[in-house]
Scaffold this active site. Structure first.
Site, mmCIF file in Angstrom:
data_model
loop_
_atom_site.group_PDB
_atom_site.id
_atom_site.type_symbol
_atom_site.label_atom_id
_atom_site.label_comp_id
_atom_site.label_asym_id
_atom_site.label_seq_id
_atom_site.Cartn_x
_atom_site.Cartn_y
_atom_site.Cartn_z
ATOM 1 N N SER A 1 0.846 -1.180 0.000
ATOM 2 C CA SER A 1 0.000 0.000 0.000
ATOM 3 C C SER A 1 0.892 1.244 0.000
ATOM 4 O O SER A 1 1.994 1.231 -0.559
ATOM 5 C CB SER A 1 -0.945 -0.031 1.211
ATOM 6 N N TYR B 1 -5.033 6.936 -7.385
ATOM 7 C CA TYR B 1 -3.894 6.249 -6.766
ATOM 8 C C TYR B 1 -4.214 5.925 -5.311
ATOM 9 O O TYR B 1 -4.004 4.794 -4.844
ATOM 10 C CB TYR B 1 -2.629 7.104 -6.852
ATOM 11 N N LYS C 1 -4.453 2.229 -3.414
ATOM 12 C CA LYS C 1 -3.636 1.843 -2.262
ATOM 13 C C LYS C 1 -4.490 1.494 -1.046
ATOM 14 O O LYS C 1 -4.141 0.597 -0.278
ATOM 15 C CB LYS C 1 -2.649 2.961 -1.941
#
Length: 323
Positions: free
Chosen positions: A169, A198, A202
């Protein structure tokens, strides 16, 4: 904010190669193992005699990395090999898993290390999915599904807690995710915002780790699931934002330092079957996630929001045709 500050400026690694026993007989698959953090973890584990598979899209880059690792570590009795996979093309995932299973009868560690960050707006996968969600979540999810039986088989005779799936992550998940971690409408219809996409991908990695721990409890499957923030490292992850490493240079570290976070997540005895689904921060420490993200990951019957389950189901739906 204190916990975030310590991730910006982490203490020294708590688990290093000096703590790592020989890995004779261990089989490890690392996506993106030819460069950056993946290259460093490949080197560390090969040096300790593991059988390491580097999975990626470029055979040339992988072969060059393999040659360099072997030349620098002539005393290793481990092996290095390449597997072709393109995480943004679901058609390649099964062939990668099949190629691996044709060579090996066990899998001790699966490192989901490869990823993409902030490509040009409008970038999509071969299946038309927003590129970051596809590469960082759908590809790793599907690869895990294909390898789960082998992971379980390995766990049945391995040391308890030693068979693990590691999901990479980012600190951006805690810094920027909305309350609860995800807004599922933004997953189904990604916004025109590459930074937000993004962050969503994550957070998705954290949720996939948590949900794997829910659906395949370590107490019965033997598989331990771990998500992590490796730490900010100057790698080609930033190829689409080349100015960022210069603007944020006080917060950037070497790939080798960040690889110690991965090493801890994969091999530290601090992680056991009793804390599957845990979260690791630089450069190798167990940490508590933002509380609302924890609540987002929990199932509704446990008093949570059930978002990790919803995200898992979305991944399952988007990959069903490629199983």
């Amino acid at each position: 904010m204190g916990g975030q500050w310590s991730q910006f400026f982490p203490p020294k690694p708590t688990y290093t190669e000096a703590d790592l026993a020989t890995q004779d007989g261990k089989v490890i698959l690392i996506t993106g193992g030819a460069s950056g953090i993946g290259l460093e973890i490949s080197t560390m584990l090969y040096r300790k005699n593991a059988r390491v598979y580097i999975a990626g899209r470029s055979e040339k880059n992988a072969r060059d990395a393999i040659q360099a690792i072997q030349a620098a570590n002539p005393s290793s009795t481990g092996t290095l090999d390449f597997l072709h996979v393109e995480l943004d093309d679901l058609r390649t995932i099964k062939s990668c898993a099949d190629a691996f299973k044709a060579k090996e009868s066990r899998l001790d560690l699966l490192f989901h290390n490869a990823g993409v960050s902030q490509p040009p707006l409008g970038s999509v996968s071969k299946q038309g999915v927003e590129l970051q969600l596809a590469t960082n979540c759908l590809g790793p999810f599907l690869l895990t599904q294909f390898l789960l039986p082998l992971l379980q088989q390995t766990a049945s005779s391995a040391a308890p807690g030693s068979v693990r799936v590691i999901w990479t992550s980012s600190q951006m998940a805690e810094l920027s995710a909305p309350k609860g971690g995800l807004i599922m409408d933004e997953i189904r219809s990604p916004p025109n915002d590459k930074g937000k996409n993004y962050t969503n991908s994550k957070t998705g990695n954290i949720f996939l780790s948590a949900e794997l721990a829910h659906r395949h409890p370590a107490s019965t499957s033997g598989i331990v699931s771990v998500s992590l923030n490796p730490g900010a490292a100057a790698t080609n992850l930033f190829r689409h934002t080349p100015l960022l490493p210069y603007l944020a240079w006080p917060l950037m570290y070497t790939a080798k330092l960040a690889a110690h976070t991965q090493l801890f997540a994969g091999l530290s005895p601090d992680i056991t079957v009793n804390n599957s689904g845990c979260y690791v921060v630089p450069f190798g420490r167990l940490a508590d996630l933002r509380q609302d993200i924890v609540e987002g990951a929990k199932r509704k019957e446990e008093g949570g929001l059930g978002l990790a389950g919803e995200f898992w189901d979305w991944c399952e739906e988007r990959t069903r045709d490629y199983m």
